[in-house]
Design a protein around this motif. Structure first.
Motif, PDB file in Angstrom:
ATOM      1  N   VAL A  52      -2.889  23.144 -55.788  1.00  0.00           N
ATOM      2  CA  VAL A  52      -2.212  22.263 -56.736  1.00  0.00           C
ATOM      3  C   VAL A  52      -2.162  20.862 -56.143  1.00  0.00           C
ATOM      4  O   VAL A  52      -1.863  20.702 -54.959  1.00  0.00           O
ATOM      5  CB  VAL A  52      -0.766  22.740 -57.000  1.00  0.00           C
ATOM      6  CG1 VAL A  52      -0.023  21.740 -57.883  1.00  0.00           C
ATOM      7  CG2 VAL A  52      -0.752  24.106 -57.640  1.00  0.00           C
ATOM      8  N   ILE A  53      -2.494  19.886 -56.966  1.00  0.00           N
ATOM      9  CA  ILE A  53      -2.309  18.495 -56.541  1.00  0.00           C
ATOM     10  C   ILE A  53      -1.161  17.892 -57.334  1.00  0.00           C
ATOM     11  O   ILE A  53      -1.068  18.065 -58.557  1.00  0.00           O
ATOM     12  CB  ILE A  53      -3.601  17.672 -56.764  1.00  0.00           C
ATOM     13  CG1 ILE A  53      -4.612  17.987 -55.656  1.00  0.00           C
ATOM     14  CG2 ILE A  53      -3.306  16.166 -56.784  1.00  0.00           C
ATOM     15  CD1 ILE A  53      -5.966  17.307 -55.845  1.00  0.00           C
ATOM     16  N   ILE A  54      -0.274  17.202 -56.625  1.00  0.00           N
ATOM     17  CA  ILE A  54       0.752  16.378 -57.282  1.00  0.00           C
ATOM     18  C   ILE A  54       0.454  14.940 -56.864  1.00  0.00           C
ATOM     19  O   ILE A  54       0.366  14.651 -55.668  1.00  0.00           O
ATOM     20  CB  ILE A  54       2.179  16.744 -56.803  1.00  0.00           C
ATOM     21  CG1 ILE A  54       2.504  18.206 -57.115  1.00  0.00           C
ATOM     22  CG2 ILE A  54       3.220  15.811 -57.421  1.00  0.00           C
ATOM     23  CD1 ILE A  54       3.803  18.704 -56.463  1.00  0.00           C
ATOM     24  N   THR A  55       0.263  14.043 -57.839  1.00  0.00           N
ATOM     25  CA  THR A  55       0.093  12.648 -57.447  1.00  0.00           C
ATOM     26  C   THR A  55       1.420  11.926 -57.648  1.00  0.00           C
ATOM     27  O   THR A  55       2.022  12.004 -58.718  1.00  0.00           O
ATOM     28  CB  THR A  55      -1.009  11.934 -58.260  1.00  0.00           C
ATOM     29  OG1 THR A  55      -0.494  11.570 -59.544  1.00  0.00           O
ATOM     30  CG2 THR A  55      -2.236  12.803 -58.431  1.00  0.00           C
ATOM     31  N   ALA A  56       1.891  11.267 -56.606  1.00  0.00           N
ATOM     32  CA  ALA A  56       3.176  10.561 -56.667  1.00  0.00           C
ATOM     33  C   ALA A  56       2.918   9.058 -56.775  1.00  0.00           C
ATOM     34  O   ALA A  56       2.059   8.520 -56.076  1.00  0.00           O
ATOM     35  CB  ALA A  56       3.993  10.876 -55.422  1.00  0.00           C
TER      36      ALA A  56
END
Lengths: 431, 115
Positions: A186-190
């Motif tokens: 999973v990628i979360i971009t902040a």
């Protein structure tokens, strides 16, 4: 008992009408310039707007308050990460507006504000209705800046959810996580500062990791960050090492964390050096700006946010229009639910003072945010703010994050208080 | 208790004219004061009027002395807290007294519950 009094303001300010304010909190006989009862319209029924509407009525029951909110139910962004992590159901973070009317006499209209005429002092609604006001409070939350990350627009968010406004997007991200195979990424971009809920992306990583740990233990989470430091950082990193060893990778801006393009077909994101990251589930939190109506009404400046007098939250661009919550440039206060509620109360006092021809007491503001590292592991950050020559500023030597070296009991207490915080902030809007 | 009597007198004096202007949805409104402004910041966690619906302790109907003492002990670290110590460091002694007074007098005057 004589040393305790709630009448300090009357004494301190020496207001001539003090005796008339009396117990009813509203100077008898003071009417709006129109000759009728004062009318306040609030746009947006989130933490800022709902709290403000309620507290105006609490301070001045003689003022008519109309709240314009497009949604019939309020789904909180706070705790939406618990839905994404499978700890709570969305029904548990969904609330009705009934009590604002029943208990506080706020007229709630479910409609969308489409235009503000600050000269005529009117608000146009999607239904065609027009509302007049003496004072307008705009609390529309945030709007995303689509395509700032190339190819990330509203349509792309149906494939790479942002889940940064609670509701269908929250459930979409949850479904994607449920459908992902064990061993997936999973990628979360902040986003870069400023943005809504500074600790949110990192709490989200924690609660996804908590789900993976139980159901998909070979899976990984990568946070691609457009900044080099973040809220509650040492506490989060310590929590990740303790509860989810080697599950969460944080890529800072300096290490290539800034995402500049997405490709929903190839299921990848690209950083500012041309490097691509592939993943099974991609959660893009795009940059934001002040809510749509604030932009349209010319309440925002070049920064995309709304400049205000930080004592009263009156817009510096339009008279008698106040902006609170995520949309406002509120000095050192973060864009958080608690901060929005706190601003709502200060704004309520400012509006009541002005309508009633009273002096406004010195404002006081607080922020308190809890995050879950795990369901029984909570951390918090707090600040007390005052108004200064430079705007709203945190009191030095007060506030700050949870202590670093404490036992499990302390972390558990903060998780219990996180739920209490949630129950109270929601009650402070509606109950 | 002087202020309570004054309140009652004012209430009966004003009630005739007040009805025309005010909708009595809430029995009694808050006075626009510095004490209210400070105390409102507590309500986010401790609930409106200090009545907490959840796990965070309520503060309504405690005496002002009790609240003042507790807040100062949190600030000085002589009483255990998770977050209260961090908060109270942001307020002066005078402000603590105003907050204590606000919640301490809320009980009788505001919600009709007897201490």
């Amino acid at each position: 008992m004589s040393k305790y009094t709630r009448r300090d303001f009357v004494k301190a300010a020496g207001v001539a009408t003090a005796s008339a304010i009396g117990i009813l909190g509203w100077p008898i006989g003071v009417q709006a310039k129109t000759g009728n009862r004062s009318k306040v319209v609030v746009i947006g029924g989130g933490y800022g707007g709902a709290t403000c509407a309620k507290y105006i009525r609490k301070l001045a029951p003689g003022v008519d308050v109309t709240l314009v909110e497009q949604n019939k139910e309020f789904i909180t962004c706070p705790f939406s990460n618990t839905v994404i992590g499978g700890i709570k159901r969305i029904e548990e973070i969904t609330h009705k507006y009934d009590k604002l009317k029943q208990r506080h006499g706020v007229d709630v209209i479910h409609d969308l504000a489409t235009e503000i005429d600050a000269t005529k002092k009117t608000v146009k609604l999607k239904s065609g209705k027009t509302l007049g006001y003496d004072k307008l409070i705009v609390s529309p939350g945030i709007e995303f800046v689509w395509n700032k990350i190339a190819a990330y627009d509203e349509k792309a968010s149906e494939i790479f959810p942002h889940a940064w406004k609670a509701g269908p997007q929250t459930l979409l991200l949850r479904r994607q996580l449920e459908g992902m195979k064990d061993g997936g990424t999973v990628i979360i971009t902040a986003p870069a500062d400023p943005y809504r809920c500074p600790p949110g992306p990192y709490e989200r990583a924690c609660l996804i990791a908590n789900y993976f740990k139980q159901h998909k233990p070979k899976s990984k989470i990568i946070i691609l960050d457009a900044k080099d430091k973040f809220s509650k950082q040492p506490l989060f990193i310590n929590g990740w090492e303790t509860l989810y060893p080697k599950m969460i990778d944080w890529v800072s801006k300096s290490a290539g964390g800034t995402v500049v393009r997405v490709d929903t077909k190839a299921k990848l994101v690209e950083n500012d050096t041309g490097f691509t990251y592939e993943a099974d589930v991609i959660n893009v939190i795009p940059p934001h700006q002040a809510g749509a109506i604030a932009q349209k009404a010319g309440l925002a400046d070049k920064s995309g946010w709304c400049p205000v007098n930080q004592r009263t939250f009156e817009s510096t661009l339009h008279k008698d229009v106040h902006v609170i919550g995520d949309s406002a440039l509120a000095g050192e206060m973060p864009k958080s639910a608690y901060a929005a509620g706190s601003q709502g109360k200060v704004c309520a006092a400012a509006v009541v003072a002005e309508l009633g021809g009273l002096n406004m007491p010195e404002p006081s503001y607080v922020n308190t945010c809890y995050s879950f590292v795990g369901p029984e592991y909570g951390i918090s950050v707090a600040a007390v703010y005052r108004i200064t020559d430079k705007g709203i500023a945190a009191v030095k030597d007060a506030g700050g994050g949870s202590p670093k070296d404490v036992d499990d009991t302390f972390r558990n207490m903060e998780a219990v208080y996180a739920q209490g915080w949630y129950d109270s902030t929601v009650a402070d809007m509606f109950e | 208790m002087k202020s309570c009597n004054l309140n009652k007198r004012l209430r009966s004096c004003l009630i005739g004219t007040a009805c025309a202007v005010l909708l009595p949805v809430i029995a009694q409104a808050d006075e626009l004061s510095r004490a209210a402004m400070l105390s409102y910041t507590c309500a986010g966690c401790h609930g409106t009027n200090g009545i907490s619906p959840g796990s965070i302790p309520s503060i309504y109907c405690k005496t002002a002395d009790t609240i003042e003492k507790a807040l100062k002990e949190y600030r000085d670290g002589t009483r255990f807290s998770t977050v209260m110590g961090r908060h109270v460091k942001g307020y002066t002694d005078d402000e603590i007294q105003l907050i204590a007074g606000f919640f301490g007098t809320y009980c009788n005057e505001k919600i009709g519950i007897k201490k």
